[in-house]
Write an enzyme that holds these catalytic residues in place. Sequence first.
Site, PDB file in Angstrom:
ATOM      1  N   SER A  94      36.469  51.671  36.309  1.00  0.00           N
ATOM      2  CA  SER A  94      35.765  52.292  36.952  1.00  0.00           C
ATOM      3  C   SER A  94      36.115  52.004  38.464  1.00  0.00           C
ATOM      4  O   SER A  94      35.299  51.787  39.371  1.00  0.00           O
ATOM      5  CB  SER A  94      34.100  52.401  36.922  1.00  0.00           C
ATOM      6  OG  SER A  94      33.971  53.046  35.595  1.00  0.00           O
ATOM      7  N   ARG A  95      37.261  51.455  38.942  1.00  0.00           N
ATOM      8  CA  ARG A  95      37.728  50.755  39.785  1.00  0.00           C
ATOM      9  C   ARG A  95      36.934  49.486  40.285  1.00  0.00           C
ATOM     10  O   ARG A  95      36.974  49.278  41.571  1.00  0.00           O
ATOM     11  CB  ARG A  95      37.809  52.121  40.830  1.00  0.00           C
ATOM     12  CG  ARG A  95      38.902  52.966  40.423  1.00  0.00           C
ATOM     13  CD  ARG A  95      39.252  53.642  41.720  1.00  0.00           C
ATOM     14  NE  ARG A  95      39.902  53.047  42.682  1.00  0.00           N
ATOM     15  CZ  ARG A  95      41.274  52.796  42.582  1.00  0.00           C
ATOM     16  NH1 ARG A  95      42.060  52.954  41.387  1.00  0.00           N
ATOM     17  NH2 ARG A  95      41.807  52.149  43.615  1.00  0.00           N
TER      18      ARG A  95
END
Length: 194
Positions: free
Chosen positions: A172-173
């Site tokens: 999710s970065r």
Amino acid sequence: MKIQNDPLLVFTDWFAVANEKETIYPNAMTLATISKYGYPESRIVLLKTFNENGFVFFTNYDGQKAQELEEMPRASICFHWKTLEKQVRIMGNVEKVSHSESDAYFATRSRMSQIVAWASKQSQPMESEYELKLRVAKYALKFHLGTVPRPDNWGGYRLKPFKFEFWEERPSRLHRRVLYEFSNNSWNHKFIFP
């Protein structure tokens, strides 16, 4: 990533894993220099050795990157290991390595690599690809079966780091970035936003 007081210890651990997991050139790094026009210039070179004194690569001293380093002896290097999902950026000042260090490394290169070091007028225009082949043949004949000495215009550079940034990919970065900077004779680290 285990946080250490010395970024070289972190790099050493990551590099060891990269040597096990990366199948092609785990020592490949992007070298960025500054052109005479003030623009960054980047290319891939191979790291040959590193220790507490810095990161060493070798090249032709007449080539573009060497000329840029002569004019502005500062650079950055970047390692990106896809299989590890990790990246390391390192910034520092650059100096030539000693003649003896350049000689020692040159002696480990393949004979053809040694001959090409003599034959290539790195970064200079060629009439055709045939010109390089002719120059290789010329120097192969010149050195015949004897030892190929290191050309005076070929040798190493050492990047002496004052900044490291370690980046790890996360879902999710939510990537992890740790910045190390050298000041007051010690390394200081902090987390930074991805």
